[in-house]
Design an enzyme around this catalytic site. Structure first.
Site, short mmCIF file in Angstrom:
data_model
loop_
_atom_site.label_atom_id
_atom_site.label_comp_id
_atom_site.label_asym_id
_atom_site.label_seq_id
_atom_site.Cartn_x
_atom_site.Cartn_y
_atom_site.Cartn_z
CG HIS A 274 -0.22 0.40 2.49
ND1 HIS A 274 0.66 -0.45 3.11
CD2 HIS A 274 -0.23 1.52 3.23
CE1 HIS A 274 1.14 0.14 4.19
NE2 HIS A 274 0.63 1.33 4.28
N1 UDP Z 1 -4.03 -4.59 8.81
C1 UDP Z 1 -5.33 -5.06 8.94
N2 UDP Z 1 -6.00 -5.48 7.83
C2 UDP Z 1 -5.44 -5.48 6.58
C3 UDP Z 1 -4.10 -5.01 6.45
C4 UDP Z 1 -3.42 -4.56 7.58
O1 UDP Z 1 -5.86 -5.08 10.06
O2 UDP Z 1 -6.12 -5.88 5.63
C5 UDP Z 1 -3.30 -4.12 10.00
C6 UDP Z 1 -1.98 -4.81 10.25
O3 UDP Z 1 -2.16 -6.01 10.96
C7 UDP Z 1 -1.22 -3.76 11.04
C8 UDP Z 1 -1.74 -2.47 10.48
O4 UDP Z 1 -2.96 -2.77 9.81
O5 UDP Z 1 -1.54 -3.81 12.42
C9 UDP Z 1 -0.72 -1.94 9.50
O6 UDP Z 1 -1.26 -0.90 8.81
P1 UDP Z 1 -0.75 -0.45 7.38
O7 UDP Z 1 -0.07 -1.58 6.72
O8 UDP Z 1 -1.93 0.17 6.71
O9 UDP Z 1 0.25 0.75 7.71
P2 UDP Z 1 1.78 0.86 8.13
O10 UDP Z 1 2.02 -0.05 9.28
O11 UDP Z 1 2.60 0.56 6.94
O12 UDP Z 1 1.93 2.29 8.54
#
Ligand code: UDP
Length: 358
Positions: free
Chosen positions: A206
């Site tokens: 993403h």
């Molecule tokens: N997550 C979720 N459902 C999904 C994808 C990710 O609950 O379909 C959760 C994942 O387990 C983690 C968080 O979202 O706790 C991560 O968010 P994201 O990947 O959007 O952002 P980043 O961590 O890269 O800032």
């Protein structure tokens, strides 16, 4: 003590859930939640409030979309208005989104102290909007709540030492606590998603640097499709990624991949725990892979979570398709260390103590 917490995006709901749980048990603490509205789809927002038991936000600013400047500017103005009427003792911010930066600027200009959870993370890539948000937010924060020693060192290298501490990672708290609940619905998840009992790989993608670059996105999808020839690949798709794939007519790469809408957090934790491989460009998912001892391939050029690499659980592959596929192979021969760089699962308690001056 009054604390105004600002959240707006999926990972912030997870982090805030861990801290709010503890704050709720402390005496004389009144926590008020502002949701900026940055993530608004039910499966990117409301489901987290329902599942993780987060209080309904007192304010929802309903701000999403637009350019970075437009979104951040509207948030800045909306948050300022709320802070003006609430006049909290602390503004509590998480991570590195536009909501984080807008809150940091609004509060610091009003001389309301800012506490930043996940302070000190650096990718050293100023092309990432998240890197700019982190650096600027850290600069105006009074309490810099770092998840690791390396984050503390990053701040020291920038001359920031006052108010800095390593409290551990709240995502570890969340993964331990909610991971236990996640195990309850195994049978339903296996059936609902048609998961292969022989094992599956879980993938997410993403980051704007990947989704908004047609070459990078194509390489990632090509790799996932190639890996899916050998094992089942399950890909919960972020709304941005889904629309980029559609706009770039890359949908044919998904034919042998199980694509899902974004899944609720408890299901995501279950999928992570039960996958035999994770491929991701997410910060949170890299760490969750590490917490659950699942080999991870990170489809980026750098990572903030270098401990996962040093321990051998995560391989930084870049986004070239053959490098991603090779990294999957390399995991079979890689040594993996049992280290605990992200605290002891009690980061939220330490954060509450710091806010209360204990
Ligand atoms: N997550 C979720 N459902 C999904 C994808 C990710 O609950 O379909 C959760 C994942 O387990 C983690 C968080 O979202 O706790 C991560 O968010 P994201 O990947 O959007 O952002 P980043 O961590 O890269 O800032």
């Amino acid at each position: 003590m009054k604390i105004v917490t600002i959240v707006g995006a999926r990972p912030q709901f997870v982090k805030a859930a861990a801290v709010s749980r503890i704050l709720r048990g402390r005496e004389n603490v009144d926590e008020i939640l502002i949701h900026t509205g940055q993530h608004f789809d039910a499966n990117m927002s409301q489901i987290f409030f329902d599942e993780l038991g987060i209080d309904e936000p007192k304010y929802n600013l309903g701000i999403s979309g637009g350019s970075h400047g437009d979104m951040t500017g509207r948030m800045l103005s909306g948050i300022e208005t709320v802070l003006e009427s609430e006049r909290p003792d602390w503004t509590l911010i998480y991570g590195d989104t536009n909501s984080t930066l807008a809150a940091a600027i609004a509060a610091s200009k009003m001389h309301i102290p800012v506490a930043h959870v996940e302070a000190g993370l650096r990718s050293f890539n100023m092309k990432m909007p998240e890197e700019i948000n982190r650096i600027l937010s850290d600069r105006v924060s009074s309490l810099l709540l770092c998840p690791t020693d390396i984050a503390v060192q990053n701040l020291a290298d920038e001359g920031i030492t006052a108010g800095v501490s390593n409290v551990g990672d709240v995502m570890y708290d969340a993964a331990l606590h909610f991971g236990r609940l996640a195990d309850q619905n195994s049978d339903k998840i296996i059936a609902r998603y048609g998961l292969n009992p022989e094992g599956f790989a879980l993938a997410t993608c993403h980051r704007a640097e990947n989704t908004d670059d047609p070459v990078r996105l194509e390489q990632i999808l090509r790799a996932l499709s190639q890996i899916a020839n050998d094992r089942q690949v399950v890909l919960p798709l972020h709304p941005r990624t889904r629309s980029c794939i559609r706009d770039l007519s890359l949908g044919h790469y998904l034919e042998n991949i199980v694509t899902l809408d974004p899944v609720p957090y408890l299901e995501m934790l279950w999928l992570e725990k039960n996958a035999n491989l994770i491929l991701t460009d997410s910060g949170g998912v890299q760490k969750e892979a590490f917490f659950f001892k699942v080999p991870c391939v990170t489809m980026r050029d750098e990572t903030e979570w270098v401990e996962t690499i040093d321990a051998g659980w995560n391989i930084l592959a870049g986004v070239q398709a053959d490098h991603i596929v090779q990294a999957v192979e390399d995991h079979k021969i890689n040594t993996k260390l049992e280290i605990l760089p992200y605290g002891n699962g009690h980061a939220a308690e330490l954060i509450s103590d710091k806010l209360l001056g204990l």
